[in-house]
Design an enzyme around this catalytic site. Sequence first.
Site, mmCIF file in Angstrom:
data_model
loop_
_atom_site.group_PDB
_atom_site.id
_atom_site.type_symbol
_atom_site.label_atom_id
_atom_site.label_comp_id
_atom_site.label_asym_id
_atom_site.label_seq_id
_atom_site.Cartn_x
_atom_site.Cartn_y
_atom_site.Cartn_z
ATOM 1 N N ARG A 1 62.007 -35.163 -17.820
ATOM 2 C CA ARG A 1 63.003 -35.333 -16.749
ATOM 3 C C ARG A 1 62.359 -35.681 -15.413
ATOM 4 O O ARG A 1 63.028 -36.144 -14.501
ATOM 5 C CB ARG A 1 63.850 -34.057 -16.607
ATOM 6 C CG ARG A 1 64.703 -33.773 -17.825
ATOM 7 C CD ARG A 1 65.369 -32.416 -17.723
ATOM 8 N NE ARG A 1 66.265 -32.316 -16.582
ATOM 9 C CZ ARG A 1 67.505 -32.784 -16.526
ATOM 10 N NH1 ARG A 1 68.015 -33.369 -17.578
ATOM 11 N NH2 ARG A 1 68.230 -32.657 -15.441
ATOM 12 N N GLU B 1 47.827 -15.991 -35.954
ATOM 13 C CA GLU B 1 47.436 -15.107 -34.845
ATOM 14 C C GLU B 1 46.970 -15.901 -33.633
ATOM 15 O O GLU B 1 46.648 -15.333 -32.585
ATOM 16 C CB GLU B 1 46.322 -14.150 -35.291
ATOM 17 C CG GLU B 1 46.776 -13.086 -36.273
ATOM 18 C CD GLU B 1 47.984 -12.306 -35.769
ATOM 19 O OE1 GLU B 1 47.999 -11.900 -34.595
ATOM 20 O OE2 GLU B 1 48.937 -12.124 -36.546
ATOM 21 N N PRO C 1 51.420 -17.250 -25.670
ATOM 22 C CA PRO C 1 52.140 -16.224 -24.892
ATOM 23 C C PRO C 1 51.278 -15.640 -23.780
ATOM 24 O O PRO C 1 51.771 -14.912 -22.928
ATOM 25 C CB PRO C 1 52.500 -15.164 -25.947
ATOM 26 C CG PRO C 1 51.555 -15.380 -27.071
ATOM 27 C CD PRO C 1 51.186 -16.833 -27.051
ATOM 28 N N ASP D 1 70.044 -30.380 -9.925
ATOM 29 C CA ASP D 1 69.948 -29.377 -10.983
ATOM 30 C C ASP D 1 69.429 -28.056 -10.441
ATOM 31 O O ASP D 1 68.754 -28.013 -9.424
ATOM 32 C CB ASP D 1 68.991 -29.849 -12.090
ATOM 33 C CG ASP D 1 69.671 -30.769 -13.077
ATOM 34 O OD1 ASP D 1 70.905 -30.752 -13.143
ATOM 35 O OD2 ASP D 1 68.950 -31.500 -13.775
HETATM 36 C C1 LIG Z 1 52.505 -15.477 -33.486
HETATM 37 S S1 LIG Z 1 51.904 -16.350 -32.116
HETATM 38 C C2 LIG Z 1 50.346 -15.635 -31.803
HETATM 39 C C3 LIG Z 1 50.396 -14.547 -30.797
HETATM 40 C C4 LIG Z 1 49.033 -13.983 -30.439
HETATM 41 N N1 LIG Z 1 48.500 -13.197 -31.522
HETATM 42 C C5 LIG Z 1 49.174 -13.107 -29.207
HETATM 43 O O1 LIG Z 1 49.703 -12.015 -29.335
HETATM 44 O O2 LIG Z 1 48.817 -13.556 -28.101
HETATM 45 C C6 LIG Z 1 51.529 -17.926 -32.804
HETATM 46 C C7 LIG Z 1 51.534 -19.089 -31.846
HETATM 47 O O3 LIG Z 1 52.828 -19.245 -31.287
HETATM 48 C C8 LIG Z 1 52.731 -19.824 -30.016
HETATM 49 N N2 LIG Z 1 53.487 -18.974 -29.062
HETATM 50 C C9 LIG Z 1 53.957 -17.742 -29.306
HETATM 51 N N3 LIG Z 1 54.611 -17.244 -28.259
HETATM 52 C C10 LIG Z 1 54.575 -18.191 -27.302
HETATM 53 C C11 LIG Z 1 55.068 -18.274 -25.972
HETATM 54 N N4 LIG Z 1 55.746 -17.276 -25.413
HETATM 55 N N5 LIG Z 1 54.850 -19.404 -25.277
HETATM 56 C C12 LIG Z 1 54.151 -20.427 -25.823
HETATM 57 N N6 LIG Z 1 53.653 -20.409 -27.078
HETATM 58 C C13 LIG Z 1 53.854 -19.304 -27.813
HETATM 59 C C14 LIG Z 1 51.264 -19.950 -29.678
HETATM 60 O O4 LIG Z 1 50.847 -21.270 -29.898
HETATM 61 C C15 LIG Z 1 50.633 -18.981 -30.649
HETATM 62 O O5 LIG Z 1 49.299 -19.341 -30.964
#
Ligand SMILES: C[S@@+](CC[C@H](N)C(=O)[O-])C[C@H]1O[C@@H](n2cnc3c(N)ncnc32)[C@H](O)[C@@H]1O
Length: 247
Positions: free
Chosen positions: A153, A115, A88, A168
Amino acid sequence: MRIDILTIFPPFFDSPLSEGIIHRARERGLLDLRVHDLRSWATDRHRVTDDAPYGGGAGMVMKPEPLFTALEQLRAENPGARTVLLSPQGRVWSQALVREHGALPGLILVCGRYEGVDERVIEALIDEEISIGDYVLTGGEAAALVIVETVAREVPGVVGQADSVRRDSFFDGLLDHPHYTRPAEFRGRRVPEVLLSGDHAAIERWRRREALRQTLRKRPDLLDGAALTDHDRAQLERIKAGDAGET
Ligand SMILES: C[S@@+](CC[C@H](N)C(=O)[O-])C[C@H]1O[C@@H](n2cnc3c(N)ncnc32)[C@H](O)[C@@H]1O
């Protein structure tokens, strides 16, 4: 294009990568997709890939050892690939990034859980972090699927008609025009006459104008970055003024 996906939940990908366009692209050798179980690089008896965080607190952290050995191997096998951590905290995925990544020889997608991953993995082996939006998923698997599907794509031959990709939403900065199919009239609603006319030039003009209209109505923020001609701008002014716009 070769895409490696590193995950602790390989079955997550079974159905999505075995259906429709992705399945056909794999069968035709256009996409080389490989899903790897991170646990197979764990060396302990229980194949553990996570541990408690230093400093305490809730949640677990993905351990560095299996990720280091897995990524060292995959990077050697898929040279030229960009190693991407789904996170994220990354650059937010968009059509511009789809195009950039679609031109790469390969991708290695690392799916986080818990996490997230030990920071030393990011420092040493991750080229880039990508987010699919400003919200938090439970794991990176759903995000990896978004990357695979959108990048696929871009690979020549994956989508049957390249023309359909060109039209698209987002391709040229605008949303797509509306679509209709048979019957020509349904419950009192008629398909626009121009689409039944056989006049291809008029149909093209109508599609461009309606793409402008959809974008103005649904996503006016996109218009600033769209590649617009003087004629497009004039059309937009007419649409804003409430004219049907010229065809
Ligand atoms: C619960 S999340 C961890 C969030 C992290 N503690 C933070 O707040 O930045 C677990 C995993 O989900 C994935 N993930 C969560 N949100 C994402 C997003 N918006 N885009 C891409 N991957 C995401 C990532 O690989 C991350 O390591």
